[in-house]
Design a protein around this motif. Structure first.
Motif, mmCIF file in Angstrom:
data_model
loop_
_atom_site.group_PDB
_atom_site.id
_atom_site.type_symbol
_atom_site.label_atom_id
_atom_site.label_comp_id
_atom_site.label_asym_id
_atom_site.label_seq_id
_atom_site.Cartn_x
_atom_site.Cartn_y
_atom_site.Cartn_z
ATOM 1 N N VAL A 1 -8.912 -3.079 6.304
ATOM 2 C CA VAL A 1 -8.005 -2.581 7.336
ATOM 3 C C VAL A 1 -6.674 -3.323 7.194
ATOM 4 O O VAL A 1 -6.625 -4.463 6.730
ATOM 5 C CB VAL A 1 -8.571 -2.781 8.762
ATOM 6 N N TYR A 2 -5.603 -2.661 7.600
ATOM 7 C CA TYR A 2 -4.259 -3.207 7.427
ATOM 8 C C TYR A 2 -3.437 -2.911 8.685
ATOM 9 O O TYR A 2 -3.320 -1.754 9.094
ATOM 10 C CB TYR A 2 -3.580 -2.572 6.203
ATOM 11 N N PHE A 3 -2.869 -3.966 9.278
ATOM 12 C CA PHE A 3 -2.112 -3.814 10.509
ATOM 13 C C PHE A 3 -0.709 -4.394 10.380
ATOM 14 O O PHE A 3 -0.484 -5.356 9.641
ATOM 15 C CB PHE A 3 -2.820 -4.521 11.673
ATOM 16 N N LEU A 4 0.219 -3.807 11.141
ATOM 17 C CA LEU A 4 1.574 -4.321 11.274
ATOM 18 C C LEU A 4 1.753 -4.725 12.729
ATOM 19 O O LEU A 4 1.576 -3.911 13.632
ATOM 20 C CB LEU A 4 2.599 -3.255 10.883
ATOM 21 N N GLY B 1 8.938 -11.114 15.080
ATOM 22 C CA GLY B 1 9.167 -10.133 14.029
ATOM 23 C C GLY B 1 7.928 -9.622 13.343
ATOM 24 O O GLY B 1 6.800 -9.780 13.816
ATOM 25 N N LEU B 2 8.149 -9.002 12.195
ATOM 26 C CA LEU B 2 7.127 -8.254 11.490
ATOM 27 C C LEU B 2 6.122 -9.169 10.788
ATOM 28 O O LEU B 2 6.491 -10.022 9.975
ATOM 29 C CB LEU B 2 7.798 -7.332 10.463
ATOM 30 N N LEU B 3 4.857 -8.963 11.091
ATOM 31 C CA LEU B 3 3.772 -9.723 10.467
ATOM 32 C C LEU B 3 2.651 -8.763 10.105
ATOM 33 O O LEU B 3 2.248 -7.932 10.919
ATOM 34 C CB LEU B 3 3.246 -10.800 11.425
ATOM 35 N N LEU B 4 2.149 -8.871 8.886
ATOM 36 C CA LEU B 4 1.036 -8.033 8.436
ATOM 37 C C LEU B 4 -0.273 -8.793 8.566
ATOM 38 O O LEU B 4 -0.325 -10.010 8.368
ATOM 39 C CB LEU B 4 1.245 -7.609 6.979
ATOM 40 N N LEU B 5 -1.340 -8.064 8.901
ATOM 41 C CA LEU B 5 -2.672 -8.652 9.018
ATOM 42 C C LEU B 5 -3.667 -7.754 8.296
ATOM 43 O O LEU B 5 -3.528 -6.525 8.281
ATOM 44 C CB LEU B 5 -3.091 -8.804 10.480
ATOM 45 N N THR B 6 -4.699 -8.367 7.708
ATOM 46 C CA THR B 6 -5.681 -7.599 6.956
ATOM 47 C C THR B 6 -6.970 -8.404 6.785
ATOM 48 O O THR B 6 -7.010 -9.601 7.087
ATOM 49 C CB THR B 6 -5.126 -7.228 5.561
ATOM 50 N N ASN B 7 -7.996 -7.762 6.275
ATOM 51 C CA ASN B 7 -9.210 -8.449 5.838
ATOM 52 C C ASN B 7 -9.353 -8.335 4.326
ATOM 53 O O ASN B 7 -10.379 -8.701 3.763
ATOM 54 C CB ASN B 7 -10.443 -7.857 6.530
ATOM 55 N N LYS C 1 12.345 -7.225 8.489
ATOM 56 C CA LYS C 1 11.896 -6.278 7.471
ATOM 57 C C LYS C 1 10.984 -6.966 6.469
ATOM 58 O O LYS C 1 11.199 -8.127 6.122
ATOM 59 C CB LYS C 1 13.121 -5.676 6.763
ATOM 60 N N TYR C 2 9.967 -6.253 6.028
ATOM 61 C CA TYR C 2 9.028 -6.760 5.015
ATOM 62 C C TYR C 2 8.882 -5.649 3.975
ATOM 63 O O TYR C 2 8.241 -4.643 4.236
ATOM 64 C CB TYR C 2 7.674 -7.077 5.648
ATOM 65 N N GLY C 3 9.528 -5.827 2.812
ATOM 66 C CA GLY C 3 9.569 -4.732 1.850
ATOM 67 C C GLY C 3 10.311 -3.561 2.471
ATOM 68 O O GLY C 3 11.455 -3.691 2.897
ATOM 69 N N PHE C 4 9.655 -2.416 2.578
ATOM 70 C CA PHE C 4 10.253 -1.227 3.195
ATOM 71 C C PHE C 4 9.844 -1.076 4.660
ATOM 72 O O PHE C 4 10.307 -0.165 5.354
ATOM 73 C CB PHE C 4 9.824 0.041 2.426
ATOM 74 N N LEU C 5 8.983 -1.957 5.150
ATOM 75 C CA LEU C 5 8.479 -1.865 6.521
ATOM 76 C C LEU C 5 9.433 -2.532 7.513
ATOM 77 O O LEU C 5 10.022 -3.574 7.212
ATOM 78 C CB LEU C 5 7.107 -2.530 6.629
ATOM 79 N N THR C 6 9.560 -1.945 8.696
ATOM 80 C CA THR C 6 10.381 -2.518 9.759
ATOM 81 C C THR C 6 9.631 -2.408 11.095
ATOM 82 O O THR C 6 8.583 -1.762 11.182
ATOM 83 C CB THR C 6 11.731 -1.783 9.902
ATOM 84 N N THR C 7 10.215 -3.029 12.116
ATOM 85 C CA THR C 7 9.637 -2.926 13.472
ATOM 86 C C THR C 7 10.412 -1.915 14.319
ATOM 87 O O THR C 7 10.267 -1.887 15.542
ATOM 88 C CB THR C 7 9.683 -4.295 14.180
ATOM 89 N N LEU D 1 -1.395 0.325 9.339
ATOM 90 C CA LEU D 1 -0.629 0.879 8.231
ATOM 91 C C LEU D 1 -1.318 2.146 7.731
ATOM 92 O O LEU D 1 -2.547 2.246 7.748
ATOM 93 C CB LEU D 1 -0.535 -0.123 7.072
ATOM 94 N N THR D 2 -0.545 3.104 7.291
ATOM 95 C CA THR D 2 -1.114 4.318 6.709
ATOM 96 C C THR D 2 -1.568 4.028 5.285
ATOM 97 O O THR D 2 -1.061 3.088 4.649
ATOM 98 C CB THR D 2 -0.069 5.448 6.680
ATOM 99 N N PRO D 3 -2.511 4.795 4.754
ATOM 100 C CA PRO D 3 -2.925 4.612 3.349
ATOM 101 C C PRO D 3 -1.728 4.689 2.399
ATOM 102 O O PRO D 3 -1.679 3.960 1.398
ATOM 103 C CB PRO D 3 -3.904 5.766 3.127
ATOM 104 N N HIS D 4 -0.765 5.554 2.715
ATOM 105 C CA HIS D 4 0.414 5.679 1.854
ATOM 106 C C HIS D 4 1.240 4.396 1.879
ATOM 107 O O HIS D 4 1.759 3.960 0.830
ATOM 108 C CB HIS D 4 1.272 6.862 2.319
ATOM 109 N N GLU D 5 1.376 3.768 3.043
ATOM 110 C CA GLU D 5 2.132 2.517 3.135
ATOM 111 C C GLU D 5 1.441 1.405 2.364
ATOM 112 O O GLU D 5 2.104 0.593 1.689
ATOM 113 C CB GLU D 5 2.304 2.118 4.599
#
Length: 246
Positions: free
Chosen positions: A65-68, A111-117, A212-218, A229-233
């Motif tokens: 799983v992937y979260f912003l 700001g923007l932080l990504l989380l995952t397993n 901003k993180y890469g192309f991702l923003t808040t 995050l979407t599978p495409h992201e």
């Protein structure tokens, strides 16, 4: 085990136990078993039904799983805190997976932080060689000059480390109060890096946000909001990291 399965170290990393690099070290050290047998060969492929043990503990195969998260100020970039302060995982929906932040933002940085397993994914994004751009906006006490900002691009020494910005620019200035809004772009993300850099040029940080993180923003989000995050992201982030090392 099947030849058309996934590599053992990849499966371990995707379970959230550790990164792929650490998984490889555990395999070589004889700490990993597949169907009761120690596997020390890197690249061994395993199927979904194979039983994997790491350090004697059965591997729980979680769906990645992937979260912003738009991290607010006053929150710890961790899954727990011994002082019982709020942590970033407190903002996630009720999920079964063991999710953790990719890198960190300081307690008083928003700001923007990504989380995952997905340990492999996290390791890929955190490594400086993949050159994922991270854009920060800092409010400073003092107005840095163009020459001072140029020093940040050349790199400065702080606490035994060389810290360098990819790009810097002044967005606005407040001459009356001697403050400025500065944009700084990094590839790496060392502990308190921007604060140390700006302190070194006599423009200490009053407020800091990762925008901003890469192309991702808040954009469109409020502090404390989180989305998956979407599978495409996720695919785009993988492609971005791969592109930067070709």
């Amino acid at each position: 085990m099947e030849n058309n399965g996934d590599r053992l170290q990849k499966v371990i990393a995707q379970s959230g136990v550790t990164s792929r690099r650490k998984a490889e070290e555990l395999i070589v050290a004889g700490k990993v078993k597949v169907n009761g047998k120690v596997q020390i060969k890197l690249g061994t492929k395993v199927a979904h039904h194979d039983k994997i043990e790491v350090n004697g503990i059965p591997l729980e195969k979680e769906e990645p799983v992937y979260f912003l998260l738009y991290k607010p100020r006053g929150v710890i970039s961790s899954v727990k805190d011994d002082k019982d302060r709020k942590v970033v995982t407190d903002f996630l929906p009720d999920i079964q997976q063991r999710v953790y932040p990719i890198g960190r933002l300081d307690y008083d940085t928003s700001g923007l932080l990504l989380l995952t397993n997905d340990g492999d994914f996290a390791n890929m994004l955190m490594h400086p060689k993949h050159e994922i751009e991270k854009v920060y906006i800092a409010k400073t006490k003092g107005i840095p000059t163009i020459d001072q900002l140029a020093r940040l691009k050349k790199g400065i020494q702080a606490d035994g480390e060389r810290l360098r910005a990819v790009r810097t620019s002044i967005i606005s200035t407040d001459n009356k109060n001697k403050k400025a809004i500065v944009e700084i772009v990094l590839h790496e993300g060392k502990n308190r890096q921007i604060k140390k850099m700006l302190e070194a040029i006599d423009a200490p940080v009053e407020k800091l946000k990762r925008e901003k993180y890469g192309f991702l923003t808040t954009t469109g989000m409020h502090p404390g909001e989180v989305r998956e995050l979407t599978p495409h992201e996720v695919k785009q982030l993988r492609n971005l990291a791969t592109k930067n090392i070709l």
